[in-house]
Design an enzyme around this catalytic site. Structure first.
Site, PDB file in Angstrom:
ATOM      1  N   GLU A 112       0.829  -1.220   0.000  1.00 52.06           N
ATOM      2  CA  GLU A 112       0.000   0.000   0.000  1.00 52.06           C
ATOM      3  C   GLU A 112       0.862   1.268   0.000  1.00 52.06           C
ATOM      4  O   GLU A 112       0.416   2.327   0.430  1.00 52.06           O
ATOM      5  CB  GLU A 112      -0.954   0.015   1.202  1.00 52.06           C
ATOM      6  CG  GLU A 112      -1.943  -1.137   1.259  1.00 52.06           C
ATOM      7  CD  GLU A 112      -2.935  -1.216   0.087  1.00 52.06           C
ATOM      8  OE1 GLU A 112      -2.859  -0.375  -0.824  1.00 52.06           O
ATOM      9  OE2 GLU A 112      -3.747  -2.152   0.079  1.00 52.06           O
ATOM     10  N   HIS A 134      -2.776   2.186   8.651  1.00 50.81           N
ATOM     11  CA  HIS A 134      -3.854   1.428   7.996  1.00 50.81           C
ATOM     12  C   HIS A 134      -3.958   0.061   8.659  1.00 50.81           C
ATOM     13  O   HIS A 134      -2.937  -0.617   8.827  1.00 50.81           O
ATOM     14  CB  HIS A 134      -3.555   1.270   6.499  1.00 50.81           C
ATOM     15  CG  HIS A 134      -4.325   0.165   5.848  1.00 50.81           C
ATOM     16  ND1 HIS A 134      -5.697   0.101   5.878  1.00 50.81           N
ATOM     17  CD2 HIS A 134      -3.920  -0.948   5.178  1.00 50.81           C
ATOM     18  CE1 HIS A 134      -6.103  -0.994   5.238  1.00 50.81           C
ATOM     19  NE2 HIS A 134      -5.039  -1.649   4.814  1.00 50.81           N
ATOM     20  N   HIS A 165      -6.648  -3.650   9.476  1.00 45.74           N
ATOM     21  CA  HIS A 165      -7.849  -4.442   9.229  1.00 45.74           C
ATOM     22  C   HIS A 165      -8.469  -4.739  10.603  1.00 45.74           C
ATOM     23  O   HIS A 165      -8.831  -5.874  10.899  1.00 45.74           O
ATOM     24  CB  HIS A 165      -7.511  -5.745   8.506  1.00 45.74           C
ATOM     25  CG  HIS A 165      -6.834  -5.556   7.184  1.00 45.74           C
ATOM     26  ND1 HIS A 165      -6.368  -6.610   6.426  1.00 45.74           N
ATOM     27  CD2 HIS A 165      -6.547  -4.430   6.469  1.00 45.74           C
ATOM     28  CE1 HIS A 165      -5.819  -6.144   5.305  1.00 45.74           C
ATOM     29  NE2 HIS A 165      -5.906  -4.813   5.318  1.00 45.74           N
ATOM     30  N   HIS A 171     -12.547  -4.045   3.592  1.00 44.70           N
ATOM     31  CA  HIS A 171     -11.094  -4.055   3.693  1.00 44.70           C
ATOM     32  C   HIS A 171     -10.619  -3.655   5.109  1.00 44.70           C
ATOM     33  O   HIS A 171     -10.019  -4.461   5.788  1.00 44.70           O
ATOM     34  CB  HIS A 171     -10.518  -3.130   2.612  1.00 44.70           C
ATOM     35  CG  HIS A 171      -9.025  -3.153   2.523  1.00 44.70           C
ATOM     36  ND1 HIS A 171      -8.345  -2.846   1.371  1.00 44.70           N
ATOM     37  CD2 HIS A 171      -8.073  -3.418   3.454  1.00 44.70           C
ATOM     38  CE1 HIS A 171      -7.044  -2.943   1.584  1.00 44.70           C
ATOM     39  NE2 HIS A 171      -6.859  -3.290   2.851  1.00 44.70           N
TER      40      HIS A 171
END
Ligand SMILES: [Zn+2]
Length: 220
Positions: A78, A96, A98, A158
């Site tokens: 990413e 970021h 999950h 996501h």
């Protein structure tokens, strides 16, 4: 000439924040990525690394165009998403994950409503960026657009993302986003949660600046 002390500190920050996310239960195995910027240096988690055990020397350092500056491991898939946030929003750090609640909400919501005044720090209502394949420029573009009015977003099917002026702040916003998602989930199981309107959010912001809310101050 790059100051080795700056490089070292930046890598330490990224490694310790990654381990903290794992301790908090917000990342599992290799899912999730963290970066921090100092000037034109961006320290970022490598692809395929277990964040719970990440060491500073494993952290990759790139320039704002993504060219490697230091380190032996390839950066996260990413990378474009992180670089885009630095370019467009002049952020100092990006996280970021999950995370369980954020990801669950990303499956069902079009946006996380502003159900608590603390969510104003994230921009109030948290948008859900449309689903795109991980690691693609299309995903980066969708998420960058979703961040237009706030510092956090959910990513459909996501996970979630947050940025801030430094890693401490991006980490705090990641925890806040997870807390907000859990709060909304609990409340939704009891009834239809009330949301704060624009006027209530504006009044909250005025009160924050009037009272220096969130920082300690002497009694007198
Ligand atoms: Zn991801």
């Amino acid at each position: 000439m790059i100051d080795p002390m700056v490089l070292r500190a930046l890598r330490e920050q990224v490694a310790s924040s990654s381990r903290r996310l794992a301790t908090e239960g917000l990342v599992l195995g290799t899912a999730g990525n963290v970066s921090a910027r100092q000037g034109d240096l961006i320290a970022i988690t490598p692809t395929g690394a277990r964040l719970a055990e990440l060491r500073a020397e494993q952290v990759t350092v790139v320039d704002p165009d993504g060219h490697p500056v230091d380190g032996a491991l390839a950066p996260t898939s990413e990378l474009d998403l992180h670089l885009g946030i630095y370019r467009r929003y002049r952020a100092g750090a990006v996280v970021h994950t999950h995370a369980p609640m954020a990801t669950a909400m990303s499956l069902v919501l079009d946006e996380l409503p502003c159900v608590h005044y603390q969510l104003v720090e994230l921009g109030g209502t948290v948008p859900v960026a449309p689903y795109r394949t991980f690691g693609t420029p299309e995903l980066a573009e969708a998420v960058l657009d979703a961040l237009e009015n706030g510092t956090a977003a959910l990513m459909a099917n996501h996970g979630g993302i947050a940025h801030g002026p430094d890693l401490e702040s991006a980490l705090h916003r990641t925890l806040l986003l997870e807390w907000g998602c859990e709060l909304y989930w609990r409340a939704s199981s009891l009834g239809v949660p009330r949301t704060l309107d624009r006027a209530q959010r504006a009044e909250y912001e005025a009160q924050v600046s009037a009272k220096s809310y969130g920082s300690t101050r002497p009694l007198r």
